[in-house]
Scaffold this motif. Structure first.
Motif, PDB file in Angstrom:
ATOM      1  N   TYR A 216     -44.645   1.109 -47.712  1.00 57.59           N
ATOM      2  CA  TYR A 216     -44.374  -0.130 -48.455  1.00 57.59           C
ATOM      3  C   TYR A 216     -43.299   0.059 -49.523  1.00 57.59           C
ATOM      4  CZ  TYR A 216     -48.248  -2.698 -46.311  1.00 57.59           C
ATOM      5  OH  TYR A 216     -49.084  -3.351 -45.425  1.00 57.59           O
ATOM      6  N   GLY A 217     -42.797   1.271 -49.664  1.00 57.56           N
ATOM      7  CA  GLY A 217     -41.664   1.502 -50.554  1.00 57.56           C
ATOM      8  C   GLY A 217     -41.988   2.051 -51.914  1.00 57.56           C
ATOM      9  N   ALA A 218     -43.231   2.463 -52.157  1.00 62.53           N
ATOM     10  CA  ALA A 218     -43.587   3.011 -53.461  1.00 62.53           C
ATOM     11  C   ALA A 218     -42.735   4.233 -53.788  1.00 62.53           C
ATOM     12  CB  ALA A 218     -45.064   3.387 -53.487  1.00 62.53           C
ATOM     13  N   ASP A 219     -42.385   4.363 -55.060  1.00 64.53           N
ATOM     14  CA  ASP A 219     -41.655   5.539 -55.507  1.00 64.53           C
ATOM     15  C   ASP A 219     -42.588   6.699 -55.811  1.00 64.53           C
ATOM     16  OD1 ASP A 219     -38.870   4.420 -55.742  1.00 64.53           O
ATOM     17  OD2 ASP A 219     -39.916   3.044 -57.094  1.00 64.53           O
TER      18      ASP A 219
ATOM     19  N   ALA B 266     -39.006 -10.296 -64.231  1.00 64.09           N
ATOM     20  CA  ALA B 266     -38.983 -10.637 -65.655  1.00 64.09           C
ATOM     21  C   ALA B 266     -39.105  -9.396 -66.529  1.00 64.09           C
ATOM     22  CB  ALA B 266     -40.110 -11.630 -65.965  1.00 64.09           C
ATOM     23  N   LEU B 267     -39.962  -8.479 -66.138  1.00 65.49           N
ATOM     24  CA  LEU B 267     -40.135  -7.254 -66.918  1.00 65.49           C
ATOM     25  C   LEU B 267     -38.886  -6.381 -66.866  1.00 65.49           C
ATOM     26  CD1 LEU B 267     -43.830  -6.407 -66.007  1.00 65.49           C
ATOM     27  CD2 LEU B 267     -42.961  -6.954 -68.289  1.00 65.49           C
ATOM     28  N   GLU B 268     -38.259  -6.333 -65.707  1.00 66.35           N
ATOM     29  CA  GLU B 268     -37.014  -5.568 -65.600  1.00 66.35           C
ATOM     30  C   GLU B 268     -35.960  -6.143 -66.539  1.00 66.35           C
ATOM     31  OE1 GLU B 268     -34.138  -3.715 -62.136  1.00 66.35           O
ATOM     32  OE2 GLU B 268     -35.244  -5.568 -61.711  1.00 66.35           O
ATOM     33  N   ALA B 269     -35.860  -7.465 -66.572  1.00 70.67           N
ATOM     34  CA  ALA B 269     -34.893  -8.113 -67.465  1.00 70.67           C
ATOM     35  C   ALA B 269     -35.229  -7.856 -68.928  1.00 70.67           C
ATOM     36  CB  ALA B 269     -34.866  -9.615 -67.189  1.00 70.67           C
ATOM     37  N   ALA B 270     -36.516  -7.651 -69.224  1.00 73.94           N
ATOM     38  CA  ALA B 270     -36.946  -7.385 -70.598  1.00 73.94           C
ATOM     39  C   ALA B 270     -36.738  -5.943 -71.021  1.00 73.94           C
ATOM     40  CB  ALA B 270     -38.414  -7.766 -70.757  1.00 73.94           C
ATOM     41  N   GLY B 271     -36.382  -5.084 -70.072  1.00 70.09           N
ATOM     42  CA  GLY B 271     -36.106  -3.702 -70.416  1.00 70.09           C
ATOM     43  C   GLY B 271     -37.108  -2.694 -69.908  1.00 70.09           C
ATOM     44  N   ALA B 272     -38.111  -3.136 -69.155  1.00 68.17           N
ATOM     45  CA  ALA B 272     -39.077  -2.196 -68.583  1.00 68.17           C
ATOM     46  C   ALA B 272     -38.410  -1.335 -67.518  1.00 68.17           C
ATOM     47  CB  ALA B 272     -40.264  -2.938 -67.985  1.00 68.17           C
ATOM     48  N   SER B 273     -38.942  -0.118 -67.344  1.00 68.37           N
ATOM     49  CA  SER B 273     -38.397   0.820 -66.366  1.00 68.37           C
ATOM     50  C   SER B 273     -39.308   1.043 -65.173  1.00 68.37           C
ATOM     51  CB  SER B 273     -38.133   2.181 -67.034  1.00 68.37           C
ATOM     52  OG  SER B 273     -37.189   2.068 -68.062  1.00 68.37           O
ATOM     53  N   PHE B 274     -40.609   0.792 -65.343  1.00 67.42           N
ATOM     54  CA  PHE B 274     -41.526   1.046 -64.241  1.00 67.42           C
ATOM     55  C   PHE B 274     -42.682   0.058 -64.259  1.00 67.42           C
ATOM     56  CE2 PHE B 274     -43.203   3.673 -67.707  1.00 67.42           C
ATOM     57  CZ  PHE B 274     -44.570   3.484 -67.632  1.00 67.42           C
ATOM     58  N   MET B 275     -43.316  -0.063 -63.092  1.00 65.90           N
ATOM     59  CA  MET B 275     -44.536  -0.857 -62.957  1.00 65.90           C
ATOM     60  C   MET B 275     -45.562  -0.008 -62.218  1.00 65.90           C
ATOM     61  SD  MET B 275     -45.231  -4.624 -61.197  1.00 65.90           S
ATOM     62  CE  MET B 275     -44.622  -5.641 -62.544  1.00 65.90           C
ATOM     63  N   HIS B 276     -46.728   0.106 -62.778  1.00 62.05           N
ATOM     64  CA  HIS B 276     -47.839   0.878 -62.223  1.00 62.05           C
ATOM     65  C   HIS B 276     -48.813  -0.149 -61.664  1.00 62.05           C
ATOM     66  CE1 HIS B 276     -50.729   4.507 -63.166  1.00 62.05           C
ATOM     67  NE2 HIS B 276     -50.801   4.114 -61.904  1.00 62.05           N
TER      68      HIS B 276
ATOM     69  N   PRO C 130     -43.475  16.302 -58.936  1.00 54.88           N
ATOM     70  CA  PRO C 130     -43.583  15.494 -57.723  1.00 54.88           C
ATOM     71  C   PRO C 130     -43.993  14.063 -58.058  1.00 54.88           C
ATOM     72  CG  PRO C 130     -45.514  16.884 -57.947  1.00 54.88           C
ATOM     73  CD  PRO C 130     -44.565  17.316 -59.008  1.00 54.88           C
ATOM     74  N   PRO C 131     -43.747  13.122 -57.146  1.00 51.01           N
ATOM     75  CA  PRO C 131     -44.042  11.710 -57.414  1.00 51.01           C
ATOM     76  C   PRO C 131     -45.533  11.380 -57.272  1.00 51.01           C
ATOM     77  CG  PRO C 131     -43.063  11.936 -55.253  1.00 51.01           C
ATOM     78  CD  PRO C 131     -43.024  13.300 -55.867  1.00 51.01           C
TER      79      PRO C 131
ATOM     80  N   ALA D 141     -38.423  -6.989 -55.058  1.00 53.23           N
ATOM     81  CA  ALA D 141     -38.043  -7.944 -56.091  1.00 53.23           C
ATOM     82  C   ALA D 141     -37.250  -7.324 -57.232  1.00 53.23           C
ATOM     83  CB  ALA D 141     -39.291  -8.622 -56.660  1.00 53.23           C
ATOM     84  N   SER D 142     -37.328  -6.012 -57.409  1.00 50.80           N
ATOM     85  CA  SER D 142     -36.738  -5.407 -58.600  1.00 50.80           C
ATOM     86  C   SER D 142     -36.307  -3.976 -58.314  1.00 50.80           C
ATOM     87  CB  SER D 142     -37.761  -5.407 -59.750  1.00 50.80           C
ATOM     88  OG  SER D 142     -38.753  -4.414 -59.524  1.00 50.80           O
ATOM     89  N   ASP D 143     -35.645  -3.401 -59.313  1.00 51.41           N
ATOM     90  CA  ASP D 143     -35.278  -1.985 -59.251  1.00 51.41           C
ATOM     91  C   ASP D 143     -36.211  -1.134 -60.115  1.00 51.41           C
ATOM     92  OD1 ASP D 143     -33.096  -2.232 -57.494  1.00 51.41           O
ATOM     93  OD2 ASP D 143     -31.777  -2.841 -59.135  1.00 51.41           O
ATOM     94  N   LEU D 144     -37.354  -1.674 -60.497  1.00 52.34           N
ATOM     95  CA  LEU D 144     -38.322  -0.892 -61.251  1.00 52.34           C
ATOM     96  C   LEU D 144     -38.819   0.286 -60.416  1.00 52.34           C
ATOM     97  CD1 LEU D 144     -40.565  -3.718 -62.779  1.00 52.34           C
ATOM     98  CD2 LEU D 144     -38.790  -2.411 -63.960  1.00 52.34           C
ATOM     99  N   PHE D 145     -39.143   1.376 -61.082  1.00 52.44           N
ATOM    100  CA  PHE D 145     -39.817   2.494 -60.439  1.00 52.44           C
ATOM    101  C   PHE D 145     -41.267   2.055 -60.240  1.00 52.44           C
ATOM    102  CE2 PHE D 145     -42.080   6.532 -60.364  1.00 52.44           C
ATOM    103  CZ  PHE D 145     -41.232   7.384 -59.678  1.00 52.44           C
ATOM    104  N   VAL D 146     -41.751   2.094 -59.001  1.00 54.47           N
ATOM    105  CA  VAL D 146     -43.064   1.532 -58.676  1.00 54.47           C
ATOM    106  C   VAL D 146     -44.048   2.644 -58.343  1.00 54.47           C
ATOM    107  CG1 VAL D 146     -44.349  -0.008 -57.144  1.00 54.47           C
ATOM    108  CG2 VAL D 146     -42.018  -0.602 -57.857  1.00 54.47           C
TER     109      VAL D 146
END
Length: 252
Positions: A214-217, A165-175, A4-5, A191-196
């Motif tokens: 707020y859209g958290a994954d 910027a992190l997404e462009a650098a190759g990151a997949s998620f932001m905590h 689960p998320p 702002a991004s497609d990162l998993f949040v």
């Protein structure tokens, strides 16, 4: 990214394999650590231990990561490791271990202890987007799934801009430790497609619902992550407000 998320957030000097296994009935992921990797961050950790903080200080930190992840090979939870370093090379070494163990690597740009900031870790790294993106890019180049732990309300830091910027650098998620600005989750999501993964104050229905709105994954639980009563309550809220949304989205 994990189901689960609901994640268990790292607790300094306490979040090890046994801790992750104990929460596996409730959470989809566990962020072990944080662990200091290089000479500067380890010196800072020793200073913090001297003032009664808990820290992991094994002789071989990368070997420690490998052993801890190996201990979770049969656990029904997605492992991740939160790492601190004032230099990028040890982060790359840790990323290789995480890749080989099917674990996520989480770069710590979150801690604000004076000792860590003095050597260029934690919040100091958050304030230096170019250096943080270099860490993420080099770690992601190993093939590991890489993300960053950040905090809101740091003067001069725009998390939405940083997320792009992190997404462009190759990151997949932001905590994201939202502090007292829960709406920052929406800024990062937009702002991004990162998993949040939203963190701070997650204790039950009200906070999970707010972060979901707020859209958290996903959400994460910090200090009460070893409390099954809290985890059961949060999981029930995740089932109501997050899991159904993810399942609906994945079926489209």
């Amino acid at each position: 990214m994990f189901r689960p998320p609901l994640a268990l957030a790292s607790l300094s000097g306490e979040a090890d394999a046994d801790w992750a296994r104990a929460g596996a009935d409730y959470a989809g992921a566990a962020f072990l650590g944080g662990i200091a990797l290089d000479e500067g961050s380890r010196a800072a950790a020793r200073e913090m231990v001297a003032r009664d903080r808990n820290e992991f200080l094994p002789e071989d930190p990368v070997g420690f990561i490998d052993r801890q992840l190996a201990a979770l090979e049969d656990a029904p939870i997605q492992p991740a490791f939160n790492v601190r370093s004032a230099t990028p090379e040890p982060v790359v070494d840790a990323a290789r271990v995480c890749r080989d163990r099917d674990a996520f690597l989480e770069i710590n740009a979150h801690c604000r202890q004076d000792e860590l900031c003095a050597v260029g870790c934690g919040e100091t790294l958050l304030r230096d987007a170019d250096r943080l993106c270099e860490y993420a890019e080099r770690a992601a180049a190993t093939g590991a799934t890489v993300g960053v732990k950040v905090r809101a309300e740091v003067p001069g830091v725009d998390l939405a801009t940083l997320a792009r910027a992190l997404e462009a650098a190759g990151a997949s998620f932001m905590h994201v430790d939202a502090m007292d600005t829960e709406s920052v989750i929406a800024d990062v999501v937009d702002a991004s497609d990162l998993f949040v993964v939203a963190n701070n104050g997650v204790r039950g229905d009200e906070t999970v619902r707010e972060y979901a709105d707020y859209g958290a994954d996903a959400v994460s639980v910090g200090r009460p992550s070893d409390n099954p009563v809290v985890l059961e309550r949060v999981l029930a809220a995740v089932d109501r407000h997050l899991r159904s949304d993810l399942e609906t989205a994945s079926s489209r």
